[in-house]
Enzyme design. Structure first.
Site, PDB file in Angstrom:
ATOM      1  N   HIS A 124      35.522  32.792  41.062  1.00 29.52           N
ATOM      2  CA  HIS A 124      35.631  34.354  41.775  1.00 29.52           C
ATOM      3  C   HIS A 124      34.876  34.594  42.846  1.00 29.52           C
ATOM      4  O   HIS A 124      33.752  33.917  43.260  1.00 29.52           O
ATOM      5  CB  HIS A 124      34.937  35.061  40.208  1.00 29.52           C
ATOM      6  CG  HIS A 124      35.107  36.575  40.405  1.00 29.52           C
ATOM      7  ND1 HIS A 124      34.378  37.226  41.110  1.00 29.52           N
ATOM      8  CD2 HIS A 124      35.925  37.169  39.942  1.00 29.52           C
ATOM      9  CE1 HIS A 124      34.433  38.429  40.923  1.00 29.52           C
ATOM     10  NE2 HIS A 124      35.564  38.548  40.274  1.00 29.52           N
ATOM     11  N   ASP A 201      29.169  29.907  35.211  1.00 27.18           N
ATOM     12  CA  ASP A 201      29.708  31.250  35.251  1.00 27.18           C
ATOM     13  C   ASP A 201      30.472  31.446  34.068  1.00 27.18           C
ATOM     14  O   ASP A 201      31.621  30.824  33.931  1.00 27.18           O
ATOM     15  CB  ASP A 201      30.512  31.511  36.538  1.00 27.18           C
ATOM     16  CG  ASP A 201      30.983  32.994  36.274  1.00 27.18           C
ATOM     17  OD1 ASP A 201      30.706  33.634  35.571  1.00 27.18           O
ATOM     18  OD2 ASP A 201      31.797  33.279  37.577  1.00 27.18           O
ATOM     19  N   GLN A 204      34.288  34.332  31.915  1.00 24.45           N
ATOM     20  CA  GLN A 204      35.502  34.356  31.210  1.00 24.45           C
ATOM     21  C   GLN A 204      35.318  33.550  29.824  1.00 24.45           C
ATOM     22  O   GLN A 204      36.330  33.583  29.033  1.00 24.45           O
ATOM     23  CB  GLN A 204      36.723  33.993  32.188  1.00 24.45           C
ATOM     24  CG  GLN A 204      36.875  34.808  33.378  1.00 24.45           C
ATOM     25  CD  GLN A 204      37.377  36.167  33.101  1.00 24.45           C
ATOM     26  OE1 GLN A 204      38.050  36.245  31.858  1.00 24.45           O
ATOM     27  NE2 GLN A 204      37.357  37.017  33.974  1.00 24.45           N
ATOM     28  N   LYS A 227      33.020  42.125  29.598  1.00 25.78           N
ATOM     29  CA  LYS A 227      34.279  41.430  29.267  1.00 25.78           C
ATOM     30  C   LYS A 227      34.343  41.291  27.943  1.00 25.78           C
ATOM     31  O   LYS A 227      34.865  40.244  27.549  1.00 25.78           O
ATOM     32  CB  LYS A 227      34.045  40.167  30.353  1.00 25.78           C
ATOM     33  CG  LYS A 227      34.373  40.840  31.750  1.00 25.78           C
ATOM     34  CD  LYS A 227      34.676  39.641  32.589  1.00 25.78           C
ATOM     35  CE  LYS A 227      34.556  39.841  33.990  1.00 25.78           C
ATOM     36  NZ  LYS A 227      35.614  40.584  34.680  1.00 25.78           N
ATOM     37  N   CYS A 367      40.253  38.693  43.074  1.00 29.98           N
ATOM     38  CA  CYS A 367      38.877  38.139  43.668  1.00 29.98           C
ATOM     39  C   CYS A 367      38.639  36.574  43.684  1.00 29.98           C
ATOM     40  O   CYS A 367      37.696  36.298  43.462  1.00 29.98           O
ATOM     41  CB  CYS A 367      37.906  38.813  42.716  1.00 29.98           C
ATOM     42  SG  CYS A 367      37.704  40.444  42.687  1.00 29.98           S
TER      43      CYS A 367
HETATM   44  N1  7TS Z   1      33.056  35.366  37.273  1.00 27.03           N
HETATM   45  C1  7TS Z   1      34.433  35.432  36.753  1.00 27.03           C
HETATM   46  C2  7TS Z   1      34.788  34.170  36.325  1.00 27.03           C
HETATM   47  C3  7TS Z   1      34.836  36.506  36.754  1.00 27.03           C
HETATM   48  O1  7TS Z   1      36.031  36.436  36.353  1.00 27.03           O
HETATM   49  C4  7TS Z   1      34.382  37.728  37.049  1.00 27.03           C
HETATM   50  C5  7TS Z   1      35.178  39.081  37.046  1.00 27.03           C
HETATM   51  C6  7TS Z   1      33.036  37.936  37.573  1.00 27.03           C
HETATM   52  C7  7TS Z   1      32.440  36.479  37.747  1.00 27.03           C
HETATM   53  C8  7TS Z   1      32.254  38.820  38.020  1.00 27.03           C
HETATM   54  O2  7TS Z   1      31.847  39.911  36.784  1.00 27.03           O
HETATM   55  P1  7TS Z   1      31.383  41.138  37.071  1.00 27.03           P
HETATM   56  O3  7TS Z   1      31.404  41.677  35.731  1.00 27.03           O
HETATM   57  O4  7TS Z   1      29.948  40.905  37.675  1.00 27.03           O
HETATM   58  O5  7TS Z   1      32.005  41.887  38.009  1.00 27.03           O
HETATM   59  N2  7TS Z   1      36.541  39.061  37.023  1.00 27.03           N
HETATM   60  C9  7TS Z   1      37.640  39.806  37.335  1.00 27.03           C
HETATM   61  C10 7TS Z   1      38.670  39.980  37.125  1.00 27.03           C
HETATM   62  O6  7TS Z   1      39.329  38.744  36.968  1.00 27.03           O
HETATM   63  N3  7TS Z   1      39.380  40.935  37.441  1.00 27.03           N
HETATM   64  O7  7TS Z   1      38.442  41.915  37.390  1.00 27.03           O
HETATM   65  C11 7TS Z   1      37.241  41.232  37.424  1.00 27.03           C
END
Ligand code: 7TS
Length: 412
Positions: A124, A201, A204, A227, A367
């Site tokens: 990401h 990370d 997910q 999430k 992303c």
């Molecule tokens: N890392 C991964 C693997 C992610 O899927 C996401 C967000 C992030 C980091 C960042 O998360 P945040 O909460 O800091 O924004 N992924 C997604 C997605 O797949 N669609 O919208 C956000």
């Protein structure tokens, strides 16, 4: 499945009970964010109704209660990921901020010219862009591990890319695009054998599977509350104490200090050294309630439900002509994220047309633009499950997808 009744569970989620465009909502965008059960909403409302106060200061009843609730949430997170100490749990806004914290604090202090930072091509943007910045500032090298034709990792490629010059290996445990679950334990072990640190990370993975930081022996783990049924605005950085102690603070200000003189400051102990300013108590309280909910359901049930849906959706998608799936087809080491393209159809058209049937999915580059370029995928659509999704919803999604090419004027 022991005590698992999806129809009962869905009643806990007011958002899922809605109609969209006159149709029952079919929410298949859980990789972006999940919905919140009533228990999480109630926990946050309860906090504001009974305890609202600024923690870590003042000895009045509300202030002490707010501090206790905040610290109880930290302890709950510690148990959830099996960290050794609650001091190793830092609250942030989200996974992105946690990664930035590591990059700016650890990266700026310990990365030197010519050092290597290694990530996967499927990361990401939040696990790429901070490292690009550190690499530029420090004249370090950002290297990518590429995937094989099954969208998985070959250990040979890992061993070629991680070298004696590698200082940081940072990778997602599960790809938000491909659904691949990567062998982070082996990779962390290999990184350590080369003298590098490993960052996982878990944005997910943590919502969907048991993640034990001691078992993985990762140096850092990051994830986001939103999430995993929790509210937006709360995230977690886990770090091994010995590393966090060596790292300078990221943000400066109130709460993170010990003594402030006119020209100098000494910093608070962990974890407060990394939590400048008034913290998100409401978010921490909501995250604790979310963890309680997830553990009540149990990861075994979560996995079973998600894998059943994934197998079924993959099967149905593969029956359709014009569909190309980006991600592993077999279920081993894969999660409930399915990215696909529909020949001749722009993903924004796909999502707009299925939305008329109440189906929420994600369109675009997710992303992960370097991955899209690597896959030569212009842009794609993505469905992603959580345990509250049903097989009937997969059917509605497939029926809605079948309309797309017809709407756009194709004969089949
Ligand atoms: N890392 C991964 C693997 C992610 O899927 C996401 C967000 C992030 C980091 C960042 O998360 P945040 O909460 O800091 O924004 N992924 C997604 C997605 O797949 N669609 O919208 C956000």
């Amino acid at each position: 499945m022991k005590g698992f009744n999806v129809e009962e569970i869905r009643k806990d989620f007011p958002t899922l009970m809605q109609k969209v465009n006159g149709k029952p909502l079919v929410y298949l965008d859980n990789a972006a964010t999940t919905h919140k059960p009533i228990s999480v909403l109630n926990a946050m409302q309860d906090y504001y109704e009974k305890f609202n106060a600024n923690p870590n200061r003042g000895a009045h009843f509300l202030g002490v209660s707010a501090t206790e609730l905040y610290e109880n949430a930290r302890e709950r997170v510690r148990q959830f990921i099996n960290a050794k100490s609650a001091r190793e749990i830092i609250f942030t806004r989200n996974a992105t901020e946690s990664l930035n914290l590591i990059a700016y604090s650890y990266g700026m202090k310990f990365i030197d010219e010519g050092d290597e930072i290694v990530v996967l091509i499927s990361e990401h943007h939040s696990n790429i862009v901070p490292w690009q910045k550190i690499a530029h500032m420090k004249k370090a090298i950002l290297k990518y591990i590429y995937l094989n034709h099954e969208y998985r990792l070959d250990m040979e490629e890992v061993q070629t890319k991680i070298t004696d010059r590698t200082k940081i290996v940072s990778l997602a445990q599960m790809s938000n695009v491909l659904g691949t679950i990567f062998p982070v334990k082996e990779i962390a072990e290999y990184a350590h054998s080369k003298g590098a640190i490993a960052i996982v990370d878990g944005a997910q993975s943590v919502p969907h599977m048991k993640v034990d930081v001691q078992d993985l022996n990762t140096d850092f783990l990051v994830f986001s509350g939103h999430k995993m049924l929790g509210p937006m605005g709360i995230g977690v950085l886990y770090g091994k104490k010995e590393l966090l102690e060596k790292m300078p603070p990221f943000l400066m200000g109130g709460d993170m200090i010990e003594y402030v003189e006119e020209q100098t400051t000494t910093f608070a102990e962990l974890p407060r050294k990394f939590e400048a300013g008034t913290p998100n108590v409401e978010g921490a309280v909501g995250l604790k309630a979310a963890i309680d909910y997830i553990e009540e359901i149990g990861f075994e049930n979560i996995n079973e439900q998600e894998m059943e849906l994934t197998a079924y959706a993959l099967e149905r998608l593969r029956e359709m002509p014009h569909v190309k799936i980006y991600g592993p087809i077999d279920l081993k080491d894969r999660g409930g994220v399915i990215t696909f393209s529909l020949e001749g159809c722009h993903p924004h058209d796909v999502s707009t047309i299925v939305d008329t049937c109440g189906v929420a999915l994600r369109a675009g580059h997710h992303c992960a633009q370097p991955l899209m370029k690597y896959l030569k995928a212009p842009a794609t659509s993505r469905i992603s499950f959580y345990f509250y999704n049903t097989k009937e919803e997969v059917d509605i999604f497939i029926d809605s997808l079948k309309r797309v090419r017809k709407w756009l004027g194709y004969e089949s």
